[in-house]
Design a protein around this motif. Structure first.
Motif, PDB file in Angstrom:
ATOM      1  N   THR A  15       0.813  -1.216   0.000  1.00 27.21           N
ATOM      2  CA  THR A  15       0.000   0.000   0.000  1.00 27.21           C
ATOM      3  C   THR A  15       0.845   1.264   0.000  1.00 27.21           C
ATOM      4  O   THR A  15       0.322   2.357   0.136  1.00 27.21           O
ATOM      5  CB  THR A  15      -0.886   0.046   1.260  1.00 27.21           C
ATOM      6  OG1 THR A  15      -0.037  -0.153   2.394  1.00 27.21           O
ATOM      7  CG2 THR A  15      -1.950  -1.002   1.236  1.00 27.21           C
ATOM      8  N   GLY A  16       2.155   1.121  -0.129  1.00 23.14           N
ATOM      9  CA  GLY A  16       2.996   2.305  -0.100  1.00 23.14           C
ATOM     10  C   GLY A  16       3.343   2.766   1.295  1.00 23.14           C
ATOM     11  O   GLY A  16       4.025   3.760   1.490  1.00 23.14           O
ATOM     12  N   TRP A  17       2.868   1.992   2.287  1.00 21.49           N
ATOM     13  CA  TRP A  17       3.169   2.357   3.663  1.00 21.49           C
ATOM     14  C   TRP A  17       4.626   2.003   3.965  1.00 21.49           C
ATOM     15  O   TRP A  17       5.120   0.957   3.563  1.00 21.49           O
ATOM     16  CB  TRP A  17       2.235   1.608   4.602  1.00 21.49           C
ATOM     17  CG  TRP A  17       2.572   1.810   6.054  1.00 21.49           C
ATOM     18  CD1 TRP A  17       2.277   2.887   6.813  1.00 21.49           C
ATOM     19  CD2 TRP A  17       3.298   0.913   6.889  1.00 21.49           C
ATOM     20  NE1 TRP A  17       2.760   2.723   8.075  1.00 21.49           N
ATOM     21  CE2 TRP A  17       3.397   1.520   8.166  1.00 21.49           C
ATOM     22  CE3 TRP A  17       3.876  -0.349   6.701  1.00 21.49           C
ATOM     23  CZ2 TRP A  17       4.049   0.923   9.232  1.00 21.49           C
ATOM     24  CZ3 TRP A  17       4.521  -0.953   7.760  1.00 21.49           C
ATOM     25  CH2 TRP A  17       4.604  -0.321   9.022  1.00 21.49           C
ATOM     26  N   THR A  18       5.327   2.889   4.660  1.00 17.08           N
ATOM     27  CA  THR A  18       6.703   2.576   5.073  1.00 17.08           C
ATOM     28  C   THR A  18       6.799   2.660   6.590  1.00 17.08           C
ATOM     29  O   THR A  18       6.038   3.406   7.223  1.00 17.08           O
ATOM     30  CB  THR A  18       7.704   3.569   4.448  1.00 17.08           C
ATOM     31  OG1 THR A  18       7.306   4.897   4.806  1.00 17.08           O
ATOM     32  CG2 THR A  18       7.742   3.440   2.930  1.00 17.08           C
ATOM     33  N   PRO A  19       7.711   1.881   7.181  1.00 18.78           N
ATOM     34  CA  PRO A  19       7.753   1.750   8.647  1.00 18.78           C
ATOM     35  C   PRO A  19       8.014   3.052   9.399  1.00 18.78           C
ATOM     36  O   PRO A  19       7.822   3.109  10.614  1.00 18.78           O
ATOM     37  CB  PRO A  19       8.898   0.764   8.880  1.00 18.78           C
ATOM     38  CG  PRO A  19       9.039   0.022   7.606  1.00 18.78           C
ATOM     39  CD  PRO A  19       8.663   0.969   6.521  1.00 18.78           C
ATOM     40  N   ASP A  20       8.440   4.114   8.711  1.00 23.55           N
ATOM     41  CA  ASP A  20       8.641   5.360   9.454  1.00 23.55           C
ATOM     42  C   ASP A  20       7.330   6.118   9.635  1.00 23.55           C
ATOM     43  O   ASP A  20       7.267   7.088  10.382  1.00 23.55           O
ATOM     44  CB  ASP A  20       9.691   6.232   8.734  1.00 23.55           C
ATOM     45  CG  ASP A  20       9.296   6.480   7.286  1.00 23.55           C
ATOM     46  OD1 ASP A  20       9.015   5.478   6.588  1.00 23.55           O
ATOM     47  OD2 ASP A  20       9.232   7.649   6.863  1.00 23.55           O
ATOM     48  N   GLN A  21       6.261   5.667   8.967  1.00 24.16           N
ATOM     49  CA  GLN A  21       4.948   6.288   9.165  1.00 24.16           C
ATOM     50  C   GLN A  21       4.185   5.513  10.239  1.00 24.16           C
ATOM     51  O   GLN A  21       4.474   4.339  10.454  1.00 24.16           O
ATOM     52  CB  GLN A  21       4.147   6.236   7.856  1.00 24.16           C
ATOM     53  CG  GLN A  21       4.796   6.998   6.723  1.00 24.16           C
ATOM     54  CD  GLN A  21       4.240   6.574   5.373  1.00 24.16           C
ATOM     55  OE1 GLN A  21       3.501   5.598   5.258  1.00 24.16           O
ATOM     56  NE2 GLN A  21       4.622   7.306   4.342  1.00 24.16           N
ATOM     57  N   PRO A  22       3.212   6.171  10.897  1.00 24.66           N
ATOM     58  CA  PRO A  22       2.402   5.423  11.868  1.00 24.66           C
ATOM     59  C   PRO A  22       1.698   4.265  11.157  1.00 24.66           C
ATOM     60  O   PRO A  22       1.240   4.436  10.021  1.00 24.66           O
ATOM     61  CB  PRO A  22       1.377   6.448  12.348  1.00 24.66           C
ATOM     62  CG  PRO A  22       1.894   7.778  11.948  1.00 24.66           C
ATOM     63  CD  PRO A  22       2.790   7.581  10.780  1.00 24.66           C
ATOM     64  N   ILE A  23       1.630   3.114  11.826  1.00 25.64           N
ATOM     65  CA  ILE A  23       0.954   1.987  11.164  1.00 25.64           C
ATOM     66  C   ILE A  23      -0.561   2.143  11.268  1.00 25.64           C
ATOM     67  O   ILE A  23      -1.298   1.754  10.360  1.00 25.64           O
ATOM     68  CB  ILE A  23       1.448   0.634  11.709  1.00 25.64           C
ATOM     69  CG1 ILE A  23       0.847  -0.508  10.899  1.00 25.64           C
ATOM     70  CG2 ILE A  23       1.140   0.453  13.187  1.00 25.64           C
ATOM     71  CD1 ILE A  23       1.595  -1.789  11.000  1.00 25.64           C
TER      72      ILE A  23
END
Ligand SMILES: Nc1ncnc2c1ncn2[C@@H]1O[C@H](COP(=O)(O)OP(=O)(O)O)[C@@H](O)[C@H]1O
Ligand SMILES: [Mg+2]
Lengths: 262, 252
Positions: A15-23
């Motif tokens: 989904t384009g989510w990366t671990p530095d963003q809130p999950i």
């Protein structure tokens, strides 16, 4: 098989989510049942590996809030993203969301007609169509992890509340979620069995599982949580790291609640 | 066999109990085939009516209002009308309106035979009750259990097939049991459209052999036996479905 292999997600979210963003990111969420507004603009973030506890009086909207996170309850406005996936999207892939988010309930809600082992195996086999033998090995290891070796063939009705709740945790973990939601999971248990369930959750949290817990176990929240949120009548009244939160609650309502419960 | 036949002939001469179905080969063959037809009608309509009940109860929970309306209409029509009227409706009312097909000899034949119409109408009749029976079982499944299943990623059909239906079945088995017993007895109505089931062949036998009282008793005993077998099967099923520590299984 190591504990990591057991609980870590099978595949990264596409989904384009990366671990530095809130999950989990909750933004100004509102929800009414009929004329009653139960959530009146709630916002907070959860980072990967964090443990957050939501506390507050009964009826303040805690259950509703975490049920919104896995789309059991739809929200009226605002936004909730889980690993980059917008939960309030009409085209939401609920299966993908629910693979990512595991949920454990107050009433365990096991499949009463299936053994402990089958309870853990069912969703990976029936929903994810994973290989039965591979799932069985994983399910046995998960039951061992929640200290239920030897109870594989017991039916839920033959297990104590604490044992059933640990099966329920193993059942959620079998889907390899990235986030776990716990809604007052010890509230229906005998005092003696509360501890065995809390130990299981603590181990899980210490392994790095992201957890959102609704709980009345203040000692547990204080020692485990990275952050505490106190809700009252559909809003977050106060929040902070447990040390600050419990030592010096600022709001009158928080003080009243803590005074009652401690 | 001959000695047996002789014994029954003597029985008739001494007591008047005339069991031609034992000592007369022709009557015996007719009776056995009637019995076979009753078992066939019962088995087919029991199984189809259970499927109708399970599918209908599922459709009743559909988000589509039209579908729910259709199922409710079906239930009302088939529950509130006499089964004999339903059989006549299908066989005399509906069948002539349907297209005809060519049978094996190239003759014009109706789409469904009388036996098939009997199965269709008996299945629908019992199926309408089964829909209601399954629904009562479904209502007994806690909402929280369903939510737990949904949060594991199951869709509507998965929730129904893997959890709701198995649990509902256990709750509604006694009611289902009653309805299926009723269905088995209702197969005698197929008599009215000349389906050669037990009652129909028995009438032929008592007309030919003039043994009305004997055949009446035979009929009663046959149905006591058939229903007994059905009840026995249902009880075995119930025991197989019993869950240790749950509902009636908790008592074990
Ligand atoms: N499905 C629902 N329909 C109507 N009202 C509901 C529903 N779920 C919760 N509520 C109401 O919303 C309020 C908050 O409930 P809940 O989120 O369960 O609070 P908490 O978990 O903090 O005790 C309560 O007043 C409850 O009665
Ligand atoms: Mg609650």
């Amino acid at each position: 098989m190591g504990a990591d292999a057991l609980t870590s997600p099978a595949s990264p979210a596409a989904t384009g989510w990366t671990p530095d963003q809130p999950i989990v990111s909750i933004r100004d969420v509102r929800k009414s049942f009929g004329a009653v507004e139960v959530l009146k603009g709630v916002s907070f973030d959860v980072r990967k590996g964090e443990v957050i506890c939501v506390i507050g009086p009964s009826g303040s909207g805690k259950s509703t809030l975490i049920r919104c996170v896995n789309a059991l309850v739809g929200i009226d406005s605002g936004s909730i993203t889980v690993a980059g996936r917008e939960v309030n999207d009409p085209k939401l892939d609920k299966l993908a969301l629910r693979r990512t988010v595991g949920m454990v309930f107050q009433q365990y809600n096991l499949f009463p007609h299936r053994t402990a082992l089958q309870n853990v195996m069912m969703a990976p086999v029936q929903v994810l169509k994973q290989d039965k033998r591979e799932v069985e090995a994983r399910a046995r290891a998960l039951l061992a992890k929640v200290r239920l070796s030897g109870k594989e063939d017991a039916y839920p009705g033959e297990l104590s509340g604490g044992q059933q709740q640990r099966v329920a945790i193993a059942r959620s973990l079998a889907m390899r979620p990235e986030v776990m939601l716990f809604d007052e999971v010890t509230a229906a248990l005998d005092p003696e069995t509360v501890k065995e369930v809390l130990v299981t959750i603590r181990e899980l949290a210490e392994e790095g599982m992201t957890c959102i817990l609704v709980t009345h176990e203040m000692g547990f929240a204080r020692s485990l949580a990275d952050h505490i949120y106190f809700t009252d009548r559909g809003v977050i009244v106060e929040h902070g790291p447990p040390a600050e939160f419990f030592a010096a609650p600022k709001d009158e309502r928080t003080r009243a609640f803590l005074g009652q419960i401690l | 066999m001959d000695a047996l036949a002789e014994w029954f002939r003597t029985l008739y001469e001494t007591t008047g109990v005339n069991l031609t179905i034992v000592y007369d080969a022709y009557d015996r063959q007719r009776f056995v085939s009637g019995l076979g037809m009753t078992i066939y009608l019962s088995t087919a309509s029991v199984l189809i009516s259970i499927v109708i009940g399970a599918v209908g109860a599922w459709a009743q929970g559909s988000p589509l209002r039209l579908l729910r309306g259709l199922v409710n209409g079906f239930v009302v029509v088939f529950r509130n009308t006499p089964p004999l009227v339903q059989i006549f409706f299908f066989y005399f009312g509906l069948s002539p309106l349907l297209p005809y097909v060519e049978d094996m000899d190239g003759m014009r034949a109706p789409l469904f035979s009388n036996v098939q119409w009997a199965i269709i109408s008996l299945s629908l009749f019992a199926g309408a009750f089964n829909v209601e029976i399954f629904r009562s079982g479904i209502e007994a499944v806690p909402r929280s259990t369903i939510e737990a299943v949904e949060s594991l990623g199951y869709g509507r059909l998965g929730v129904y097939l893997h959890v709701v239906l198995p649990l509902a079945l256990r709750v509604c088995l006694p009611a289902l049991n009653n309805n299926l017993v009723n269905l088995l007895k209702t197969t005698t109505l197929a008599y009215a459209i000349a389906v050669p089931e037990t009652l129909y062949v028995s009438k032929q036998i008592w007309t030919d052999s003039q043994n009305v009282p004997t055949m009446m008793i035979v009929l009663l005993l046959v149905y006591v036996g058939l229903v007994g077998v059905l009840v026995w099967i249902m009880h075995r099923w119930e025991r197989r479905l019993a869950i240790p520590g749950y509902g009636q299984g908790a008592a074990r």
